[in-house]
Design an enzyme around this catalytic site. Structure first.
Site, PDB file in Angstrom:
ATOM      1  N   ARG A   1       0.910  -1.221  -0.079  1.00  0.00           N
ATOM      2  CA  ARG A   1       0.174   0.002  -0.118  1.00  0.00           C
ATOM      3  C   ARG A   1       0.753   1.182  -0.039  1.00  0.00           C
ATOM      4  NH1 ARG A   1      -2.875   2.778   4.576  1.00  0.00           N
ATOM      5  NH2 ARG A   1      -4.236   4.494   3.456  1.00  0.00           N
TER       6      ARG A   1
ATOM      7  N   HIS B   1      -2.988  11.076   1.149  1.00  0.00           N
ATOM      8  CA  HIS B   1      -2.396  10.828   2.470  1.00  0.00           C
ATOM      9  C   HIS B   1      -2.317  12.106   2.891  1.00  0.00           C
ATOM     10  CE1 HIS B   1      -1.199   7.065   5.136  1.00  0.00           C
ATOM     11  NE2 HIS B   1      -0.884   8.035   5.784  1.00  0.00           N
TER      12      HIS B   1
ATOM     13  N   GLU C   1      -7.885   8.193   6.187  1.00  0.00           N
ATOM     14  CA  GLU C   1      -8.085   8.804   7.556  1.00  0.00           C
ATOM     15  C   GLU C   1      -8.730  10.277   7.444  1.00  0.00           C
ATOM     16  OE1 GLU C   1      -5.004   8.296  10.260  1.00  0.00           O
ATOM     17  OE2 GLU C   1      -4.937   6.276   9.983  1.00  0.00           O
TER      18      GLU C   1
ATOM     19  N   ASN D   1      -7.762   1.291   9.655  1.00  0.00           N
ATOM     20  CA  ASN D   1      -6.557   1.744  10.245  1.00  0.00           C
ATOM     21  C   ASN D   1      -7.020   1.395  11.771  1.00  0.00           C
ATOM     22  OD1 ASN D   1      -5.572   1.981   7.687  1.00  0.00           O
ATOM     23  ND2 ASN D   1      -4.985   4.071   8.205  1.00  0.00           N
TER      24      ASN D   1
ATOM     25  N   TYR E   1      -4.969   1.407  16.026  1.00  0.00           N
ATOM     26  CA  TYR E   1      -3.816   1.205  16.714  1.00  0.00           C
ATOM     27  C   TYR E   1      -4.494   0.746  18.279  1.00  0.00           C
ATOM     28  CZ  TYR E   1      -1.169   2.896  13.028  1.00  0.00           C
ATOM     29  OH  TYR E   1      -0.699   3.107  11.630  1.00  0.00           O
TER      30      TYR E   1
ATOM     31  N   GLU F   1      -3.749  -0.404   7.976  1.00  0.00           N
ATOM     32  CA  GLU F   1      -2.746  -0.100   8.807  1.00  0.00           C
ATOM     33  C   GLU F   1      -2.812  -0.763  10.099  1.00  0.00           C
ATOM     34  OE1 GLU F   1      -1.668   4.058   9.323  1.00  0.00           O
ATOM     35  OE2 GLU F   1      -2.199   4.753   7.576  1.00  0.00           O
TER      36      GLU F   1
END
Length: 465
Positions: A85, A129, A173, A302, A304, A372
């Site tokens: 990616r 991005h 995002e 994504n 985290y 991600e």
């Protein structure tokens, strides 16, 4: 069996055609910000503004990927991934944001895509991005609808130039691009606004819809179009009704103001209540929801960590003057979970909850790629913490698949240590260590672990076939 392998998911935990990949983004790795006609982006301007980025650093050098890309493609090939990616730098293609595309920028990405195909690696291309051309920011940026129109033109130009890209991601995002950039001010362009930030969030989604329409009109056989959202489950920090309400406000700000228009063709019913007097939502137009909610071929997620939200006083007492980030919430670090080398709480269950929650709230959820997921530290090459993080989050992914969520692939963030936005170069997420003084690349323990893990999956799939 090592300690890091003890709880790794087995070779039968993922579908035979599961996509294994790694991810990067243009501004974080390319460098060469003034070469071959590239124009300035909002991150070039923001990072050169005193006090915005740790140690006064910028993406000017980054990982010098613009020159060293053959070495980085070789690292991908050595890792054994089936997909990569990457993102295209809008100001490298349109230095002023629009007008005539610069052939030199497009040629760079053509060479990169061709090299990936030469190693049997499938490119997943992200069109935005965060590196908006500065010229468009000076004309209003994402606050104005014209930027969404220009984004669609840019997307069509890149699509026309890059053959052999089966997966297109419009945005990465949009929460960070809009709320973090236009309301919190922690990211470029560094604004702290109310109505403007909410307009940016909406126009990003409009830009996605316009670009997706253009890509589908020109689609080659087998091409798919999706969008990537950063998802964080928002949970109350305590048992009080106030914390529960704060968690719902945080869920709106981070998650639902993007998922509901995209996946549910509706604006969240509590937007006016949460944002109050800072916006009249006059930027919405008839037909926008239909445009934004056109069916996705896939959704990028994504992840985290989850957010533990507690009620807090508003920073601005006058509701009409609040930014869209000032919603009466503070985040709390819970007791118990371990932390990464950057102090981020490690809660793999949050990834499983994110995936299963999406599937429960949105019947007919499109196939999902984890676009991600990664671990930040200060640069250790014997990075056992990252290995454990990947192992446990892959187990969480496998658990979601076992519960029926259609997850098609996993991309580790990131292939390389790189410029980590407002954190500069101190925070490192790479499978490969980068010595920024020499640009030498050194695979870490996590690179070897991920390579071996992928190898076991691929071998099991070939044996079963």
């Amino acid at each position: 069996m090592t300690a890091t392998d003890r709880h790794a998911p087995g070779a039968d935990a993922f579908p035979a055609d599961f996509v294994w990949g790694a991810a990067t983004s243009a501004y974080q790795i390319e460098g060469a910000v003034d070469e071959d006609g590239r124009g300035p982006s909002i991150w070039d301007v923001f990072s050169r503004t005193p006090g915005t980025v740790a140690a006064g650093e910028s993406g000017d050098p980054a990982c010098d990927h613009y020159r060293r890309w053959p070495e980085d493609v070789a690292l991908l090939a050595g890792l054994g991934v089936g997909a990569y990616r990457l993102s295209v730098a809008w100001p490298r293609v349109f230095p002023e944001g629009d007008g005539r595309a610069d052939r030199r920028g497009l040629d760079f990405y053509r060479r990169l895509v061709d090299a990936l195909h030469g190693h049997g690696i499938v490119p997943f291309v992200t069109l935005y991005h965060w590196d908006l051309p500065q010229a468009l920011e000076e004309r209003g940026g994402w606050r104005v609808r014209d930027t969404a129109e220009r984004f669609a033109d840019y997307a069509a130009a890149v699509h026309g130039a890059l053959d052999g890209v089966p997966y297109w991601i419009t945005l990465n995002e949009p929460y960070c691009s809009s709320i973090v950039g236009y309301a919190e001010g922690r990211h470029a362009p560094g604004a702290r606004e109310g109505h403007g930030a909410l307009a940016a969030a909406h126009h990003l989604l409009v830009g996605h819809g316009l670009a997706a329409t253009r890509l589908r009109e020109r689609a080659r056989e087998g091409e798919q179009v999706g969008v990537t959202l950063n998802m964080s489950p928002s949970v109350p920090a305590g048992p009080s009704a106030e914390d529960a309400a704060a968690a719902r406000r945080m869920d709106l700000m981070v998650n639902r103001q993007f998922t509901e228009p995209l996946l549910g063709a509706a604006y969240p019913g509590d937007m006016s209540e949460v944002y109050g007097e800072i916006s009249d939502f006059s930027f919405r137009r008839d037909g926008d929801l239909a445009l934004i909610s056109a069916p996705l071929d896939f959704l990028g997620v994504n992840y985290y960590y989850p957010i533990h939200a507690a009620a807090a006083p508003y920073a601005q007492s006058d509701p009409a003057l609040r930014s869209a980030f000032d919603i009466g919430v503070r985040t709390v670090a819970p007791d118990g979970p371990p932390t990464s080398g950057l102090g981020w709480r490690i809660e793999p269950r949050g990834l499983r909850d994110t995936l299963t929650g999406l599937a429960a709230r949105h019947p007919g959820l499109p196939p999902v790629f984890i676009t991600e997921n990664g671990y930040g530290d200060r640069g250790e090459t014997d990075d056992t913490g990252r290995v454990a993080y990947l192992r446990d989050h892959l187990a969480a992914t496998a658990a979601a698949i076992a519960e029926g969520v259609d997850v098609r692939g996993y991309f580790c963030w990131s292939l390389l240590d790189n410029f980590e936005w407002a954190r500069g170069y101190d925070a490192r997420f790479g499978l490969v260590h980068v010595d920024y003084a020499t640009q030498a690349r050194t695979p870490k323990a996590s690179y070897r672990w991920y390579r071996d893990f992928i190898g076991k999956q691929v071998k099991a799939d070939s044996n079963s076939g």
